[in-house]
Design a protein around this motif. Sequence first.
Motif, mmCIF file in Angstrom:
data_model
loop_
_atom_site.group_PDB
_atom_site.id
_atom_site.type_symbol
_atom_site.label_atom_id
_atom_site.label_comp_id
_atom_site.label_asym_id
_atom_site.label_seq_id
_atom_site.Cartn_x
_atom_site.Cartn_y
_atom_site.Cartn_z
ATOM 1 N N HIS A 141 0.851 -1.185 0.000
ATOM 2 C CA HIS A 141 0.000 0.000 0.000
ATOM 3 C C HIS A 141 0.892 1.243 0.000
ATOM 4 O O HIS A 141 1.879 1.309 0.736
ATOM 5 C CB HIS A 141 -0.913 0.010 1.222
ATOM 6 C CG HIS A 141 -1.732 -1.243 1.377
ATOM 7 N ND1 HIS A 141 -2.761 -1.573 0.515
ATOM 8 C CD2 HIS A 141 -1.651 -2.256 2.280
ATOM 9 C CE1 HIS A 141 -3.280 -2.730 0.887
ATOM 10 N NE2 HIS A 141 -2.625 -3.161 1.957
ATOM 11 N N VAL A 172 -3.925 9.485 -5.310
ATOM 12 C CA VAL A 172 -4.714 8.774 -4.302
ATOM 13 C C VAL A 172 -3.877 7.651 -3.697
ATOM 14 O O VAL A 172 -2.837 7.277 -4.242
ATOM 15 C CB VAL A 172 -5.997 8.171 -4.918
ATOM 16 C CG1 VAL A 172 -6.920 9.259 -5.432
ATOM 17 C CG2 VAL A 172 -5.644 7.197 -6.046
ATOM 18 N N GLU A 173 -4.325 7.128 -2.561
ATOM 19 C CA GLU A 173 -3.664 5.962 -1.986
ATOM 20 C C GLU A 173 -3.851 4.770 -2.912
ATOM 21 O O GLU A 173 -4.947 4.555 -3.448
ATOM 22 C CB GLU A 173 -4.226 5.657 -0.599
ATOM 23 C CG GLU A 173 -3.865 6.692 0.459
ATOM 24 C CD GLU A 173 -4.281 6.241 1.844
ATOM 25 O OE1 GLU A 173 -5.142 5.331 1.945
ATOM 26 O OE2 GLU A 173 -3.755 6.772 2.826
ATOM 27 N N SER A 178 -3.106 0.545 -3.799
ATOM 28 C CA SER A 178 -2.704 -0.818 -3.427
ATOM 29 C C SER A 178 -2.071 -1.468 -4.652
ATOM 30 O O SER A 178 -2.549 -1.294 -5.776
ATOM 31 C CB SER A 178 -3.903 -1.640 -2.960
ATOM 32 O OG SER A 178 -4.425 -1.128 -1.754
ATOM 33 N N PRO A 204 -6.806 1.996 -6.815
ATOM 34 C CA PRO A 204 -7.030 2.829 -5.630
ATOM 35 C C PRO A 204 -7.336 1.969 -4.415
ATOM 36 O O PRO A 204 -8.116 1.015 -4.499
ATOM 37 C CB PRO A 204 -8.234 3.687 -6.040
ATOM 38 C CG PRO A 204 -8.146 3.763 -7.530
ATOM 39 C CD PRO A 204 -7.639 2.408 -7.949
ATOM 40 N N ARG A 205 -6.716 2.289 -3.310
ATOM 41 C CA ARG A 205 -6.907 1.463 -2.113
ATOM 42 C C ARG A 205 -8.366 1.433 -1.690
ATOM 43 O O ARG A 205 -8.844 0.446 -1.124
ATOM 44 C CB ARG A 205 -6.029 1.998 -0.980
ATOM 45 C CG ARG A 205 -5.991 1.069 0.222
ATOM 46 C CD ARG A 205 -4.941 1.451 1.238
ATOM 47 N NE ARG A 205 -4.878 0.492 2.328
ATOM 48 C CZ ARG A 205 -4.072 0.587 3.366
ATOM 49 N NH1 ARG A 205 -3.224 1.622 3.442
ATOM 50 N NH2 ARG A 205 -4.068 -0.322 4.322
ATOM 51 N N SER A 206 -9.115 2.504 -1.989
ATOM 52 C CA SER A 206 -10.535 2.545 -1.643
ATOM 53 C C SER A 206 -11.336 1.483 -2.384
ATOM 54 O O SER A 206 -12.414 1.082 -1.938
ATOM 55 C CB SER A 206 -11.109 3.932 -1.961
ATOM 56 O OG SER A 206 -10.980 4.226 -3.349
ATOM 57 N N LEU A 207 -10.810 1.009 -3.535
ATOM 58 C CA LEU A 207 -11.502 -0.011 -4.308
ATOM 59 C C LEU A 207 -11.091 -1.422 -3.906
ATOM 60 O O LEU A 207 -11.820 -2.380 -4.175
ATOM 61 C CB LEU A 207 -11.244 0.182 -5.804
ATOM 62 C CG LEU A 207 -11.710 1.513 -6.408
ATOM 63 C CD1 LEU A 207 -11.409 1.550 -7.898
ATOM 64 C CD2 LEU A 207 -13.195 1.728 -6.154
ATOM 65 N N LYS A 238 -10.739 -2.705 -0.829
ATOM 66 C CA LYS A 238 -10.959 -2.707 0.612
ATOM 67 C C LYS A 238 -10.695 -4.087 1.205
ATOM 68 O O LYS A 238 -11.156 -5.087 0.689
ATOM 69 C CB LYS A 238 -12.390 -2.269 0.917
ATOM 70 C CG LYS A 238 -12.700 -0.828 0.510
ATOM 71 C CD LYS A 238 -14.140 -0.467 0.807
ATOM 72 C CE LYS A 238 -14.434 0.962 0.405
ATOM 73 N NZ LYS A 238 -15.858 1.333 0.640
#
Length: 248
Positions: free
Chosen positions: A105, A123-124, A126, A147-150, A152
Amino acid sequence: MQTDGQPKYERAYQVIVQRLKSGRYPVGGRMPTESELATHFDVSRATIRRALDMLVQDGYVESRQGSGYRVLTLSPASDTCLTSFTDAMLRAGHDPSSRFISLDHFKAGSNELTQLPAEMQGVEISRVVRLRLVDNTPSMLVKTYAPRSLLKDARPEDFPERGPGQSILRILSDRFQLDWSAACEDISPILADAAMAETFQVTAGEPLLKQACSAFDDAGRMVFHEDVYRAGSVSFNLSQSSRTPRHV
């Protein structure tokens, strides 16, 4: 067979797709005959043929005169870099496998992201790194960024190393519900550094191919990006026909 006004052939199409994705009809294998499917779904052969024609159009199966229908892939795509490597190898009679290397990450703007498209740098992120093998021989080193938000709660267990489920396209779609409809691809030569040379069992400085693929959703947002490194050549099969993805 018909539910809420849904045509019988549409329902048969959706059920068959779900069976494909569950592994009931394996990649490279033969589908049941039209007569068998018509009997099973209690519909006419004309109805089941229409459902099968939809599967052919969408790229799941192919029709061969005199030999019925054969499963091509569980993850059809109209873009070259979104074609399932796993399915292509299974279809060719090879044994594909994956070796999980790392799940990392990164904060937005991290130095490790400078080579990515600009949209991925803000954005953050992964990153999943895997080595793809064919018949136990290293074939591709794949770095998948999203994107790390995707992604999870992503964990190493989400990336199996054998079987049809190792396909990154299916992992992203089924496990993380990522949805994409278009992609762009760039192919360029690079020279193997020491780590790459060891991975592919070649001499440092030998040429490799790098495929960079970015996938986008219907709104034009980047969903994920992949950098694929491989030894050898890349072949493309081009067609004038196009497919319209169906959501099932």
